[in-house]
Design a protein around this motif. Structure first.
Motif, PDB file in Angstrom:
ATOM      1  N   GLY A  37     -18.712  26.123  -3.674  1.00 38.40           N
ATOM      2  CA  GLY A  37     -18.969  25.806  -2.269  1.00 38.40           C
ATOM      3  C   GLY A  37     -18.009  26.516  -1.341  1.00 38.40           C
ATOM      4  O   GLY A  37     -18.406  27.045  -0.293  1.00 38.40           O
ATOM      5  N   ALA A  38     -16.729  26.548  -1.714  1.00 37.01           N
ATOM      6  CA  ALA A  38     -15.730  27.206  -0.873  1.00 37.01           C
ATOM      7  C   ALA A  38     -15.998  28.709  -0.779  1.00 37.01           C
ATOM      8  O   ALA A  38     -15.969  29.291   0.314  1.00 37.01           O
ATOM      9  N   ALA A  41     -19.070  29.291   1.338  1.00 34.13           N
ATOM     10  CA  ALA A  41     -18.801  28.975   2.746  1.00 34.13           C
ATOM     11  C   ALA A  41     -17.981  30.083   3.399  1.00 34.13           C
ATOM     12  O   ALA A  41     -18.245  30.461   4.549  1.00 34.13           O
ATOM     13  N   ILE A  42     -17.015  30.609   2.673  1.00 33.23           N
ATOM     14  CA  ILE A  42     -16.197  31.708   3.211  1.00 33.23           C
ATOM     15  C   ILE A  42     -17.066  32.935   3.479  1.00 33.23           C
ATOM     16  O   ILE A  42     -16.962  33.578   4.523  1.00 33.23           O
ATOM     17  N   TYR A  45     -19.182  32.316   6.467  1.00 34.62           N
ATOM     18  CA  TYR A  45     -18.381  32.446   7.682  1.00 34.62           C
ATOM     19  C   TYR A  45     -18.249  33.926   8.072  1.00 34.62           C
ATOM     20  O   TYR A  45     -18.368  34.285   9.246  1.00 34.62           O
ATOM     21  N   ILE A  53     -22.603  27.919   6.244  1.00 35.16           N
ATOM     22  CA  ILE A  53     -21.201  27.495   6.330  1.00 35.16           C
ATOM     23  C   ILE A  53     -21.137  25.986   6.136  1.00 35.16           C
ATOM     24  O   ILE A  53     -20.376  25.481   5.300  1.00 35.16           O
ATOM     25  N   PHE A  54     -21.929  25.260   6.915  1.00 34.27           N
ATOM     26  CA  PHE A  54     -21.887  23.804   6.853  1.00 34.27           C
ATOM     27  C   PHE A  54     -22.405  23.262   5.526  1.00 34.27           C
ATOM     28  O   PHE A  54     -21.819  22.335   4.958  1.00 34.27           O
ATOM     29  N   ASN A  56     -22.418  24.692   2.528  1.00 32.27           N
ATOM     30  CA  ASN A  56     -21.492  24.953   1.426  1.00 32.27           C
ATOM     31  C   ASN A  56     -20.150  24.268   1.616  1.00 32.27           C
ATOM     32  O   ASN A  56     -19.521  23.844   0.643  1.00 32.27           O
ATOM     33  N   ALA A  57     -19.704  24.111   2.861  1.00 31.54           N
ATOM     34  CA  ALA A  57     -18.481  23.350   3.105  1.00 31.54           C
ATOM     35  C   ALA A  57     -18.698  21.887   2.708  1.00 31.54           C
ATOM     36  O   ALA A  57     -17.819  21.262   2.100  1.00 31.54           O
ATOM     37  N   TRP A  59     -20.832  20.855   0.448  1.00 32.34           N
ATOM     38  CA  TRP A  59     -20.894  20.903  -1.021  1.00 32.34           C
ATOM     39  C   TRP A  59     -19.480  20.850  -1.611  1.00 32.34           C
ATOM     40  O   TRP A  59     -19.205  20.094  -2.531  1.00 32.34           O
ATOM     41  N   GLY A  60     -18.585  21.641  -1.037  1.00 32.57           N
ATOM     42  CA  GLY A  60     -17.199  21.651  -1.501  1.00 32.57           C
ATOM     43  C   GLY A  60     -16.498  20.332  -1.229  1.00 32.57           C
ATOM     44  O   GLY A  60     -15.739  19.841  -2.071  1.00 32.57           O
ATOM     45  N   LEU A  61     -16.751  19.730  -0.074  1.00 33.91           N
ATOM     46  CA  LEU A  61     -16.144  18.435   0.256  1.00 33.91           C
ATOM     47  C   LEU A  61     -16.609  17.345  -0.703  1.00 33.91           C
ATOM     48  O   LEU A  61     -15.804  16.526  -1.168  1.00 33.91           O
TER      49      LEU A  61
END
Length: 83
Positions: A37-38, A41-42, A45, A53-54, A56-57, A59-61
């Motif tokens: 996810g990070a 998201a990167i 971005y 971005i949202f 995958n962020a 997903w990572g959270l």
């Protein structure tokens, strides 16, 4: 390269889960999902792709929450109750 690593982590996590080499509630699955996810998201971005971005962020959270729950559960099992 970060996006490809993210893609690889998510794919490997899903593959290992489906072949039952790892469990969905284990730390490795959650870690691979966080890294995936990070990384995605990167890359999103970098491309200014807000929906990705949202997504995958988030997903990572969710993976971070899973990792915290895993280690909290392990700690609680190791500490005997004072009842």
């Amino acid at each position: 390269m970060i996006g490809w690593i993210g893609f690889g982590c998510c794919t490997i996590a899903y593959l290992l889960l489906n072949f039952r080499y790892i469990r969905f509630d284990g730390w490795l699955f959650q870690l691979l999902n966080f890294l995936g996810g990070a990384g995605l998201a990167i890359k999103a971005y970098d491309l200014r792709d807000l929906p990705n971005i949202f997504a995958n962020a988030l997903w990572g959270l969710i993976a971070v929450i899973g990792i915290v729950k895993y280690f909290k559960s392990r700690r609680d099992q190791e500490i005997p109750s004072k009842s």
